[in-house]
Design a protein around this motif. Structure first.
Motif, short mmCIF file in Angstrom:
data_model
loop_
_atom_site.label_atom_id
_atom_site.label_comp_id
_atom_site.label_asym_id
_atom_site.label_seq_id
_atom_site.Cartn_x
_atom_site.Cartn_y
_atom_site.Cartn_z
N GLU A 55 29.42 -6.38 34.08
CA GLU A 55 30.77 -6.89 34.24
C GLU A 55 31.24 -7.56 32.95
OE1 GLU A 55 33.54 -9.61 37.19
OE2 GLU A 55 31.41 -9.46 37.58
N GLN A 56 32.42 -7.17 32.50
CA GLN A 56 33.03 -7.75 31.30
C GLN A 56 34.52 -7.87 31.56
OE1 GLN A 56 31.97 -4.72 28.38
NE2 GLN A 56 33.97 -3.75 28.58
N PHE A 57 35.23 -8.52 30.64
CA PHE A 57 36.68 -8.67 30.82
C PHE A 57 37.35 -8.68 29.47
CE2 PHE A 57 40.42 -11.57 31.70
CZ PHE A 57 41.16 -10.59 32.37
N ALA A 58 38.43 -7.90 29.37
CA ALA A 58 39.24 -7.86 28.16
C ALA A 58 40.64 -8.32 28.54
CB ALA A 58 39.26 -6.45 27.57
N LEU A 59 41.06 -9.45 27.99
CA LEU A 59 42.35 -10.06 28.31
C LEU A 59 43.41 -9.58 27.34
CD1 LEU A 59 43.96 -12.30 29.92
CD2 LEU A 59 43.30 -13.84 28.04
N SER A 60 44.38 -8.84 27.82
CA SER A 60 45.47 -8.37 26.97
C SER A 60 46.60 -9.40 26.93
CB SER A 60 45.99 -7.03 27.49
OG SER A 60 46.49 -7.17 28.81
N SER A 61 47.51 -9.23 25.98
CA SER A 61 48.66 -10.14 25.82
C SER A 61 48.22 -11.61 25.80
CB SER A 61 49.68 -9.90 26.94
OG SER A 61 50.11 -8.56 26.95
N MET B 83 33.03 -10.76 26.69
CA MET B 83 34.45 -10.78 27.04
C MET B 83 35.26 -10.77 25.75
SD MET B 83 34.35 -14.78 28.19
CE MET B 83 32.62 -14.61 28.63
N SER B 84 36.54 -10.51 25.88
CA SER B 84 37.40 -10.53 24.70
C SER B 84 38.83 -10.86 25.11
CB SER B 84 37.37 -9.17 23.98
OG SER B 84 37.88 -8.16 24.81
N ALA B 85 39.58 -11.34 24.14
CA ALA B 85 40.99 -11.63 24.34
C ALA B 85 41.74 -11.19 23.09
CB ALA B 85 41.21 -13.12 24.58
N SER B 86 42.89 -10.56 23.29
CA SER B 86 43.65 -10.06 22.16
C SER B 86 45.14 -10.01 22.53
CB SER B 86 43.17 -8.65 21.79
OG SER B 86 44.05 -8.03 20.88
N GLY C 74 46.94 -7.64 21.82
CA GLY C 74 47.20 -6.22 22.05
C GLY C 74 47.06 -5.81 23.50
N ASN C 75 47.43 -4.56 23.77
CA ASN C 75 47.42 -4.04 25.15
C ASN C 75 46.02 -3.79 25.70
OD1 ASN C 75 50.21 -4.06 25.35
ND2 ASN C 75 50.43 -1.99 24.52
N LEU C 76 45.04 -3.56 24.82
CA LEU C 76 43.68 -3.27 25.28
C LEU C 76 42.82 -4.53 25.39
CD1 LEU C 76 42.88 0.04 23.37
CD2 LEU C 76 43.66 -0.25 25.73
N GLY C 77 43.33 -5.65 24.92
CA GLY C 77 42.61 -6.91 25.09
C GLY C 77 41.32 -7.04 24.30
N ALA D 153 32.46 -14.38 23.58
CA ALA D 153 33.84 -13.88 23.54
C ALA D 153 34.08 -13.31 22.15
CB ALA D 153 34.83 -15.00 23.85
N SER D 154 34.40 -12.03 22.10
CA SER D 154 34.47 -11.34 20.82
C SER D 154 35.89 -10.87 20.51
CB SER D 154 33.54 -10.12 20.84
OG SER D 154 33.67 -9.37 19.65
N PRO D 155 36.50 -11.41 19.45
CA PRO D 155 37.78 -10.83 19.05
C PRO D 155 37.55 -9.42 18.52
CG PRO D 155 36.98 -12.33 17.37
CD PRO D 155 36.02 -12.43 18.52
N GLU D 156 38.60 -8.62 18.56
CA GLU D 156 38.50 -7.26 18.03
C GLU D 156 39.14 -7.21 16.65
OE1 GLU D 156 40.77 -3.15 18.75
OE2 GLU D 156 39.79 -3.93 20.56
N TYR D 157 38.34 -6.90 15.64
CA TYR D 157 38.85 -6.75 14.28
C TYR D 157 38.71 -5.28 13.90
CZ TYR D 157 38.75 -11.86 13.53
OH TYR D 157 38.97 -13.21 13.61
#
Length: 196
Positions: A154-160, A124-127, A129-132, A83-87
């Protein structure tokens, strides 16, 4: 004759060091699903390793014990849940640093690729922001691909993400929870097929 199939070993971790990280919460959910699907899962908190920034001068004085520990865990794993945060539209320094330390040559890893090459990863990622965190996943996929990993599509980016978890660290939205659980289950099933 009975054949006993070994469980695939999965290493699950987040690229965030923050104690309350959304990515740490999300990767734990995926890890539980991978374990339920038959994988032997270890969840690693990178913050517990306190890795120095990779520097060949530091390495020349002796690879830090925790960098050796990390490299051993990655070498022993058949696959990864990350799970990678976006910096700043990319991966975190902590995640890139961990990847770099584990890629260093050693007796078990003469080319520097043994921890990665041919192994499977789900990202996967969670943020908030709107793009997750989606932009960071693009960079992570490229990094892992260059290390000759098989990054599952398959991947998943969780927004909000700030509003997505309850006090126990569980996702409150059933569809989002199912997506994350599907990532863990999908990696486990992929690895089990590879071991057959």
């Amino acid at each position: 004759m009975i054949f006993i199939m070994s469980q695939p070993a999965v290493l699950a971790f987040s690229g965030s060091l923050r104690a309350g990280s959304y990515n740490k919460k999300m990767v734990r959910i995926a890890a539980r699903a991978a374990e339920a699907a038959g994988a032997d899962v270890k969840v690693l908190d990178l913050d517990t390793l306190s890795l120095p920034i990779f520097n060949e001068d530091t390495e020349a004085q002796g690879t830090p014990d925790n960098a050796l520990k990390l490299r051993g865990m990655m070498l022993d794993a058949d696959g990864f849940l990350i799970a990678s945060p976006e910096y700043n539209s990319s991966v975190s320094a902590a995640l890139k640093n961990a990847i770099d330390w584990a890629s260093r040559p050693c007796a078990r890893n003469p080319s520097g690729l043994a921890a990665y090459a041919g192994k499977s990863a789900t990202i996967m990622s969670a943020s908030p922001g709107n793009l997750g965190g989606l932009r960071g996943l693009v960079h992570l996929r490229a990094i892992l691909g260059n290390l000759q990993m098989i990054v599952l599509p398959e991947q998943f980016a969780l927004s909000s993400a700030g509003d997505a978890f309850d006090e126990r660290g569980e996702l409150t939205d059933e569809k989002a929870a199912a997506r994350v659980e599907g990532l863990g289950r999908g990696l486990a099933e992929c690895l089990i097929q590879q071991l057959k």
